[in-house]
Design an enzyme around this catalytic site. Sequence first.
Site, PDB file in Angstrom:
ATOM      1  N   TYR A  76      -0.966  -1.097   6.255  1.00  0.00           N
ATOM      2  CA  TYR A  76      -0.057  -1.772   5.322  1.00  0.00           C
ATOM      3  C   TYR A  76       1.130  -0.853   4.993  1.00  0.00           C
ATOM      4  O   TYR A  76       0.955   0.363   4.859  1.00  0.00           O
ATOM      5  CB  TYR A  76      -0.859  -2.118   4.063  1.00  0.00           C
ATOM      6  CG  TYR A  76      -0.083  -2.857   3.025  1.00  0.00           C
ATOM      7  CD1 TYR A  76       0.272  -4.190   3.212  1.00  0.00           C
ATOM      8  CD2 TYR A  76       0.298  -2.229   1.840  1.00  0.00           C
ATOM      9  CE1 TYR A  76       0.989  -4.873   2.254  1.00  0.00           C
ATOM     10  CE2 TYR A  76       1.014  -2.912   0.872  1.00  0.00           C
ATOM     11  CZ  TYR A  76       1.367  -4.229   1.081  1.00  0.00           C
ATOM     12  OH  TYR A  76       2.079  -4.897   0.127  1.00  0.00           O
ATOM     13  N   LYS A  97      -4.478 -11.245  -2.595  1.00  0.00           N
ATOM     14  CA  LYS A  97      -4.380 -12.154  -1.454  1.00  0.00           C
ATOM     15  C   LYS A  97      -5.478 -13.224  -1.513  1.00  0.00           C
ATOM     16  O   LYS A  97      -5.532 -13.965  -2.465  1.00  0.00           O
ATOM     17  CB  LYS A  97      -4.413 -11.330  -0.160  1.00  0.00           C
ATOM     18  CG  LYS A  97      -3.557 -10.052  -0.210  1.00  0.00           C
ATOM     19  CD  LYS A  97      -2.061 -10.341  -0.354  1.00  0.00           C
ATOM     20  CE  LYS A  97      -1.211  -9.123  -0.710  1.00  0.00           C
ATOM     21  NZ  LYS A  97      -1.345  -7.971   0.156  1.00  0.00           N
TER      22      LYS A  97
HETATM   23  C1  LIG Z   1      -1.019  -6.537   0.069  1.00  0.00           C
HETATM   24  C2  LIG Z   1      -1.822  -5.536   0.775  1.00  0.00           C
HETATM   25  C3  LIG Z   1      -2.092  -4.284   0.210  1.00  0.00           C
HETATM   26  C4  LIG Z   1      -1.524  -3.872  -1.131  1.00  0.00           C
HETATM   27  O1  LIG Z   1      -1.995  -4.667  -2.160  1.00  0.00           O
HETATM   28  P1  LIG Z   1      -1.194  -4.970  -3.522  1.00  0.00           P
HETATM   29  O2  LIG Z   1      -2.120  -5.863  -4.254  1.00  0.00           O
HETATM   30  O3  LIG Z   1       0.106  -5.636  -3.139  1.00  0.00           O
HETATM   31  O4  LIG Z   1      -0.948  -3.672  -4.192  1.00  0.00           O
HETATM   32  C5  LIG Z   1      -2.922  -3.419   0.903  1.00  0.00           C
HETATM   33  N1  LIG Z   1      -3.425  -3.741   2.113  1.00  0.00           N
HETATM   34  C6  LIG Z   1      -3.168  -4.931   2.697  1.00  0.00           C
HETATM   35  C7  LIG Z   1      -3.750  -5.229   4.031  1.00  0.00           C
HETATM   36  C8  LIG Z   1      -2.371  -5.868   2.056  1.00  0.00           C
HETATM   37  O5  LIG Z   1      -2.115  -7.041   2.645  1.00  0.00           O
END
Ligand SMILES: *Cc1c(COP(=O)(O)O)cnc(C)c1O
Length: 395
Positions: free
Chosen positions: A113, A210
């Site tokens: 990420y 997510k």
């Molecule tokens: C979005 C995301 C993150 C970071 O998460 P946040 O909630 O935005 O801080 C880390 N790893 C993956 C694979 C992501 O999609």
Amino acid sequence: MNEKEKYQFETKAIHAGYESKHHFDSLAPPIYQTSTFTFSSLEQGANRFSGAEDGYVYSRLSNPTITILEERMAQLEEGEAALAFGSGMAAVSAVLIGLTKAGDHILCSKGVYGCTFGLLEMLEEKYQIRHSFSNLETEEEILAAIRKDTACIYIETPINPTMTLVDLELVTSIAKQKGIPVVVDNTFSTPYLQQPLKLGCDLVIHSATKFIGGHGDVVAGIVVGNEEVISVLRKTTQKDIGGILSPFDAWLLLRGLKTLAVRMDRHCENAEYIAKQLSLHPKVKAVYYPGDKKSTAYSLMQKQMKKGGGLLSFEVKGGYEETVKVVNQLKLISIAVSLGDAETLIQHPASMTHAVVPEEARKEMGISNELLRLSVGLEAWEDIMRDLQQALDSI
Ligand SMILES: *Cc1c(COP(=O)(O)O)cnc(C)c1O
């Protein structure tokens, strides 16, 4: 529901960690919106601080609403314990800082990420904690990538945005011999599709922003692992760095979790259909989806995942100009980063999520200027596809 592992995943997603009889018979878990907890005597306060007596002290250390979420996530990932954080990155940083010291090395899957990449660069610059990337595809490759000072192996699978997979069983079998913990960012799969701890990995991280939340209205993170590691993280990088979750946001995640299984089934069904239809379109150069039978990742997907997931990427035939035109022509699909929401979202990794990655490194990761990533939502697949179709037809 307190008898662990007695129920199926779908049931645990709704009940685990919560017993209404302890909360005035409230069907929905209460939101304990409090910063602190009162003690009945000085002695009780002292015992809560020393750990001689169970109970709450202060909401940065723990909070009853958060405890329900942590217990539920631990059970869904088949881990012993979990920790909730205020964002996915708070979870990632608490783990990476917690597992390393100055001079250590972190071995990463090829592709992490964007902000995790930023954190790794910062750790290197400020604390000489180095990192390197590897495809982690064969035993030789993994052994060659491990160094004497490798403190942990950090993996994302599927890798964003190219949707390649890492064989978790292969990596953990080698890491175990070397005594190196394996950390998996399981954001893309959720425990419904992939359970890394069952495959021998040591810690699982989620951006709960997510699929776990699932409704695009909360930013949060989760870490799951064994009691010992989680307890250390709770008393160190969570307590003292302080990236905790709010009780209300924990409540939103508990609500989201109730429908995780049905949502994931639909995300996957829609993504499978869209991947197939896109691959037939004359303006599409390539589609990357691990749930596609023709994909090189398909057999590994079947081995370690339940289904192919809700994300796919595709390359537009032509160049950057055509790609821009396709995106700007979309009507139903929103242009946005993030993923796992009810709404279908599209983003351009080269200029958005991976813009911080230097162009050379991007190329090596397979991120071209024509690559688009789609988080397939829960709308009717015909409507999602019709929108993509009209946009692609316009070039
Ligand atoms: C979005 C995301 C993150 C970071 O998460 P946040 O909630 O935005 O801080 C880390 N790893 C993956 C694979 C992501 O999609």
